[in-house]
Every structure is written in structure tokens, then in C-alpha cells.
Design a protein around this motif. Sequence first.
Motif, PDB file in Angstrom:
ATOM      1  N   LEU A  23       0.853  -1.189   0.000  1.00 50.45           N
ATOM      2  CA  LEU A  23       0.000   0.000   0.000  1.00 50.45           C
ATOM      3  C   LEU A  23       0.887   1.237   0.000  1.00 50.45           C
ATOM      4  O   LEU A  23       1.812   1.363   0.788  1.00 50.45           O
ATOM      5  CB  LEU A  23      -0.903   0.018   1.237  1.00 50.45           C
ATOM      6  N   GLY A  24       0.576   2.203  -0.863  1.00 46.28           N
ATOM      7  CA  GLY A  24       1.299   3.457  -0.960  1.00 46.28           C
ATOM      8  C   GLY A  24       0.416   4.529  -1.539  1.00 46.28           C
ATOM      9  O   GLY A  24      -0.659   4.247  -2.050  1.00 46.28           O
ATOM     10  N   GLU A  25       0.855   5.765  -1.443  1.00 41.72           N
ATOM     11  CA  GLU A  25       0.049   6.878  -1.956  1.00 41.72           C
ATOM     12  C   GLU A  25       0.976   7.835  -2.693  1.00 41.72           C
ATOM     13  O   GLU A  25       2.049   8.198  -2.204  1.00 41.72           O
ATOM     14  CB  GLU A  25      -0.654   7.595  -0.814  1.00 41.72           C
ATOM     15  N   ARG A  27       0.776  11.526  -5.340  1.00 36.58           N
ATOM     16  CA  ARG A  27      -0.063  12.669  -5.707  1.00 36.58           C
ATOM     17  C   ARG A  27       0.469  13.292  -6.990  1.00 36.58           C
ATOM     18  O   ARG A  27       1.688  13.349  -7.216  1.00 36.58           O
ATOM     19  CB  ARG A  27      -0.078  13.731  -4.600  1.00 36.58           C
ATOM     20  N   THR A  98      -9.843  17.524  -5.763  1.00 31.71           N
ATOM     21  CA  THR A  98      -9.005  16.342  -5.915  1.00 31.71           C
ATOM     22  C   THR A  98      -9.852  15.152  -6.347  1.00 31.71           C
ATOM     23  O   THR A  98     -11.034  15.070  -6.026  1.00 31.71           O
ATOM     24  CB  THR A  98      -8.281  15.999  -4.603  1.00 31.71           C
ATOM     25  N   THR A 100      -9.437  10.821  -6.301  1.00 32.63           N
ATOM     26  CA  THR A 100      -8.661   9.711  -5.768  1.00 32.63           C
ATOM     27  C   THR A 100      -9.081   8.431  -6.457  1.00 32.63           C
ATOM     28  O   THR A 100     -10.268   8.227  -6.717  1.00 32.63           O
ATOM     29  CB  THR A 100      -8.837   9.570  -4.247  1.00 32.63           C
ATOM     30  N   ASP A 102      -7.462   4.020  -7.304  1.00 36.47           N
ATOM     31  CA  ASP A 102      -6.534   2.958  -6.916  1.00 36.47           C
ATOM     32  C   ASP A 102      -5.781   2.458  -8.138  1.00 36.47           C
ATOM     33  O   ASP A 102      -6.348   2.307  -9.222  1.00 36.47           O
ATOM     34  CB  ASP A 102      -7.288   1.793  -6.269  1.00 36.47           C
ATOM     35  N   HIS A 112      -1.871   0.904  -4.780  1.00 35.12           N
ATOM     36  CA  HIS A 112      -1.394   2.253  -4.467  1.00 35.12           C
ATOM     37  C   HIS A 112      -2.553   3.224  -4.609  1.00 35.12           C
ATOM     38  O   HIS A 112      -3.340   3.139  -5.558  1.00 35.12           O
ATOM     39  CB  HIS A 112      -0.251   2.659  -5.399  1.00 35.12           C
ATOM     40  N   ARG A 113      -2.654   4.125  -3.685  1.00 35.94           N
ATOM     41  CA  ARG A 113      -3.693   5.170  -3.713  1.00 35.94           C
ATOM     42  C   ARG A 113      -3.117   6.390  -4.426  1.00 35.94           C
ATOM     43  O   ARG A 113      -2.066   6.914  -4.032  1.00 35.94           O
ATOM     44  CB  ARG A 113      -4.113   5.535  -2.287  1.00 35.94           C
ATOM     45  N   VAL A 114      -3.774   6.837  -5.469  1.00 37.25           N
ATOM     46  CA  VAL A 114      -3.306   7.970  -6.278  1.00 37.25           C
ATOM     47  C   VAL A 114      -4.273   9.123  -6.069  1.00 37.25           C
ATOM     48  O   VAL A 114      -5.484   8.960  -6.207  1.00 37.25           O
ATOM     49  CB  VAL A 114      -3.209   7.601  -7.773  1.00 37.25           C
ATOM     50  N   THR A 115      -3.744  10.280  -5.730  1.00 30.67           N
ATOM     51  CA  THR A 115      -4.548  11.503  -5.571  1.00 30.67           C
ATOM     52  C   THR A 115      -4.186  12.464  -6.686  1.00 30.67           C
ATOM     53  O   THR A 115      -3.000  12.786  -6.876  1.00 30.67           O
ATOM     54  CB  THR A 115      -4.291  12.150  -4.196  1.00 30.67           C
TER      55      THR A 115
END
Length: 805
Positions: A23-25, A27, A98, A100, A102, A112-115
Amino acid sequence: MEFKTGAMLEIFLFLIVDIYLCLGEIRYSVPEEMRRGSVIGKVTKDLGVNMKTLESRNPRIEFEGRTRYCDINQQSGDLVVNERLDREELCGQKPSCTLTFDFFMENPLELHRVTLEIQDINDNVPTFPHNEIYLEIRESADKGERFSVDEALDPDAGLNSVQRYTLSVNEHFSFAVHTNADTTKHAEIILENELDREKQDHHSLILTAYDGGNPPKSGTVMIHVRVLDANDNKPVFTQTVYKVSVPENAPLDTVVVAVSATDADEGINADVTYEFSHISMRAKSIFSIDQKTGEIKLKGPMDFEDTSSYEMHVKAKDGVGQAASCKVIVDVTDVNDNAPVIFIKSLKTPFPENEPSGSEVAVIYVQDKDTESSGKVKCFFQPNTPFKLSPSIKNHFSLTTIERLDREKVSEYNITITAVDEGSPPLSSSISLIVSVGDVNDNPPVFERQSYSAYLTENNKPESSVCTVAARDPDWRQNGSVFYSLVPSEIGGLSVSSFLSINGDTGVISAVRTFDYERFRDLTIQVMARDNGSPALSSNVTVRVFLTDENDNPPQILYPAPQENSIMTEVVPKSALSGSLVSKVIAVDADSGQNAWLSYSIVKATDAGLFTIGVHSGEIRTQRDISESDLMRQSLIIAVRDNGQPSLSTSCAVHLVISDNLAEITDLKYANHQQDNSRLTLYLIIALVSVSTFFLTFIILIIAARFCQRKKPRLLFDTAVAIPSTHLPPTYAEMEGAGTLHSSYNYDTYLTTGSRTSDFKFLTSYNENTLLADHTLRKGSNDIINLSGECFSRESNEVCTCLSR
């Protein structure tokens, strides 16, 4: 079974060890309105993903909504724009916008979470709510007064929204934006110099709004200012002296002169009224003035020998008291002043419309005080009327009809009769008489429609309104008053009044009873409209009332039929494959239309994943192949629901037995009795049998298995199940497309589970010709298949071979 359980456990542990979840994020920030396919960022590079294995790891992006605004290029690893990004549409006026989503990859699994932060661009221009603004300001308004106007709106955010305004150059107005304590803004126009409506009554201004973009965008609106009047002017006459000449024999109400004054103001300040300010008593009895128009008329006779001239003063006033005066001089001229005078000696009114042509309506007498030729008169009136004026005795005239009158076409005649003498110049006078036409009952009531159709939902409340009939009678008073009634008739042997009633005054037809659509579909009645004339006239109209269905009948399950003391059980072979038909629920609904459209669903099942039911057919089929681990007894709770509003439902239980041996099915009934024994006794018996006869039991099982393989009956099959015949309800009728049971789904007999010797009958279907007058179903064939695989015909006793899959 122990081997299978162990293998499954090892596979599960292997999958747990093999899957790697990360899991990661990250932006990204992009401007709105980027073209489709534009690169937002290189996700693989930011995450350190090996490009050689990227495509094999099946990268993908998942949004929570339906719209996929972004996508991943599997060859390059770039995050690209997939759909139009409009910040105003997505976030409105929010300061931050924004999105968001995945980003997934497999082998190993990574999430990974992308914003995505969407930046605003200046893509909208300021706009005003209206293209034009209209203001009304009094010319007496004080300098510095403020007048509110609509602000411009810009959907952009921050500096890209509206920042400043400019107003076109003018000498009277300026523009300012006022900010309240709650930070709300109000645009206002400020009066800089006083207005003068008489100089300029309208001002046009252009207001421009600018945003803070680079370059800035602007929007404009036209402001129309109308200057309202203040009373700063008095009336002015067109003439200071009016002088006219009037003959002494001028008729009454003759306009002698019309004075006129105007006021430069506007509205109520310019409304001028007239009155006499100085006039003699004699003149006041002869002349009158119209306060609105300024017309001076004769209200009394003039005589030259009495007075030859009249002088009067007229005053004109505006709405708040400003006034002006003028002088009026009237000179009377001497003429033949004895005009004919007309008298109505008799007048027959109202005149009956059924009087014959040539009947006398009135007698008119004309008098003229002059002598010789000036005393001779002639009378006439306007043409195109059904009357004529004929001379009679000296100076008498008779008004008669030239055709029969019709009150329904013309109810009243206004006749102006003029008398002219033979003087020089000739004098004349006129009189108007009104001839009213009396009514006769010569028209029957006429309905507005040739026939009426009404719709009434079943289960109605008594006295509920069905429809309204209306008839019109052009006659007058009682001859034209209409009374409604039902024409006596019978419906199903009962009087029509026991079904419907009608209000005699309003024509409203109401239901007397509650109707049932399943009993009555429509009613046809006759309504009579009668007037109150003497003799009375009447007319009839046909009213057809159609009953509409209401969902008041729940579905009726024909199969499986409810049994009081026994449970109907279907047999499912152990060799049944996925999709095999094992049974069928048959139901009907007494309603019609969509209220009779039925749907089937499984509410409860012993094994939820083993069987499924057709939503509209009611056919119960296997969802997968029957396995050895499946329970022998299976129970299904089936709900049958119609399509009405609200819908009604009925449920039934279907019991299934998975077996290839009829003996097992019969012995199944006695299995429950043995379960009541004590567990201790059962354990002792099992231990004793296991130790003492283990070897003997093993040999018996081997011999029994081989024997069953040889003698296994072939009476069961994969995809066909016999369903017991049943009797349809007497009210049942098949309708194509109505959603009820089709005739091809009625079956003959089935294999019972309560007897070891029951015959198995071949599956047959019924058609339309098998439903007899007594509402029972009969077989189309007498062939019967026994358990040994042979079939016998009851008619010919011939033997045939039955095949099974």
C-alpha cells in the motif's frame, strides 16, 4: 474427503505466502481541461516498477464511480487523461479539487492510492444573470442614493473569478461593490447628480465585469434607467379662448366644444381633469363638461330668442392640484328649431319567437310642432334587421316582423328609429327601442359528446364518482334547465340503478356498489337529459364504463399442490448435471395485465448454491453437477410474486431427494425415528459392529457395489422431470404474453416417493385442446413406462423400448 481437505489447506497456505500486498500513496497536480491522452505522470517510475514486467503484471486503475477519468499505458507506464477534467463540474467553487483512485498490479499484488489535484484555469467568462437590467428612479431622488443590481458570476475559483467592475462614462451614475459583515458582496449604482425627466427620461449604461485571469476575461450587461416624473409643471390649454357657434335646435348630448390642456409631467402628475370655474345658473342648466375628455355637451335645450350667447370659464387641474383656466364663448344661431319628437305608443316585449311573420311589434307616433312642410316627417331605421316600419294613420308608424324570430340566434334587438321633417334645413330626431325575444321550448338538450367512455378501478368505494355527462339546452330559464336520469335497463338480470346512480342536477355518475374486475369488465348504460319546458324535450346518450384491474388477487400455486398429511417430494438423480431441470413451480394469478405477470425466486434453500429457479418460467434447475457430498434431502422455499403495485406474493415448499434408488427414498421416511435413540446406545452399537463384523461388512459392501452397478435402474434422466397433473381453477384462462402459465408447461404424472411399486409415466405436455368444458386436463397419450425400462400402451398392449441418457 480427508485427502481433499488437506490439499485445499496446503493450497490456501501457499496463496497466503505467495501474495504480497503493498500500500502506498502518490499525488499528481494537473490543470483542468487537459486533452484526452495527455500524460499526467509516470507512475511506474515514481513507484520503481520494472518496465519489463509491467505488462505481465496487468496494471489497471479503478475509480469508485462509473467515469474513468484516467488510465494507465501498459507499454510506457504513463498515467494519461482518459476523460475531460472540468474542475467546475467536479468541485464547483471549492478551494481544493481532488480525485482519488486505486492503482493495481498483480504477481505480486500491489495497491497504491493515487490523488489527482485538479488546478483551475481561466476557462470561464463572467456572466450576469440577465442580459439587461431595468431600474426606475424618481427624478426627485437625492444625490448619493444607492440602487442594487445583480452581480456577475464566474464559475472559476480564486483569482480567475470576478475581481472588478467598470461602468460606462456618464454624468449621473457611478458603480461600487459593497461588502457586508458576513463577507457577502452587493453591487450598487450610486446617483452622483440629480435627474431631470423633462430633459432626459432614459439613461443607458454598460456595466463590465472582469476576472483576474491572465489575460482577464470580461462580461457585460446593459442597464436601462427610467426616470420617473415629479410634479413640477402645471397644465397648459391649447387655446386661451374657445369660441363656437351652435344652432338652437341642437339635440341633447351634442358636443359643443372640447377644451384640451396638456401637462409636461408624467403619470398621475399629467392626469388632467376639467371643471367649470365660473358659469351662470342658466348656462349650468344647459351645458355639462366631461371631467376626463373636456367635452362640453348640451344637457338642456337652447332657444335663440331667449339667449343668443353664453360665456363660461373652464379650469384644468393635474393630479396634485396644479391648475390653469380658459374662456369658452358659445354663440346660438337661429334655425328651424322644432324637430320631430318620437313617442312609443305600444311595444310588445318580450316578443314570442314562435309568432308568425308580419306580426306587429310596436306602434310609433312622431310629433312635429312646425307647420306645412316642416311638420311633415319620415321615419326609418338601420337595415339588416328582421323588421319593417310601415306608415299608418297620420304620423303613426307600425313596426312589424318580416320573418319568424329565433331567440337562440338573437335574443335582443336594439333598434334606432330616426324621424326627419321636410324643413329647410330638415330636422330629425332618433330614439332607440329594445325588442326582447321571448323563449319557447323548441330545442331539446344536446350532449357535448355523442358517447361517453369512463374508467373505474375495481374495489372502488360506493358513491365514488365515475364520470360527468353534460348537455346544453339553448332555451331560456326552465326551458333550458337540464335534468339527468338513467334510462331503466338491466345488467345481468339486475336493475341498472343497483350499479350506478346519477346526480340529476350536475350529471355526475357515481358507483352504487363496489365492483370486481374479475366479474364485470364493462357496463353500458343510457343517460337521458330532459328540460323543464312544457312539453318537456329530451335526448339520450350512451355511457360505457370500463373497469380497470387492481392487484387484489395474490398468485395461486397450482403445483406443488398443498398437502395436509403428506409432503410431495421430487426425485433428483445423482448423475444430474449442471442446468438439469428437476422440477417446476406452476402458478396463476386471477388478475390481468401486469398484475398477473409472475416472477419466481428462492427464498430459502438447504444448499443455496445447488439449485436455481427461472424468474419467469418457474423451472427449478441445478446450478452445478450433483456431487456425493450433497445432502440427500433438499428443501426449497419458493416465493411467487406478481408485478402489481403493491405486489402480492405466495410461497410454497419444494422437497427434493437426491437418489438413484427407490428403496433409499422409501427408507428415508423411517430414518428420523432412529435419530431419537440415545447417543450412548448408538456409540456402543457402532463400536460392537466395527470390531466384530468389520471384515464381513467390507466384503458385503464390495458385493453390493458390483450388484448395484449391474442392476441400476435407468428410469431417471438428466434434464426432464415429470410433474403431477393438476386441475386448473375454473376462472383460469390462458393469455399469451400476459405472464401467466403457458399451456406447454402443464405435465402429466410424476414418480411418487411414498411407494416402492409406483409406475413411472413418460413425460407429456398438454396443449390447448386438452382443456375440456369441465375444467380438467386429460392425457394426450396412454403410454406408461415401468421401472424395468419397458413401456406399455394401454390401448394396444404393445411393448416399446424407453431410452434414458
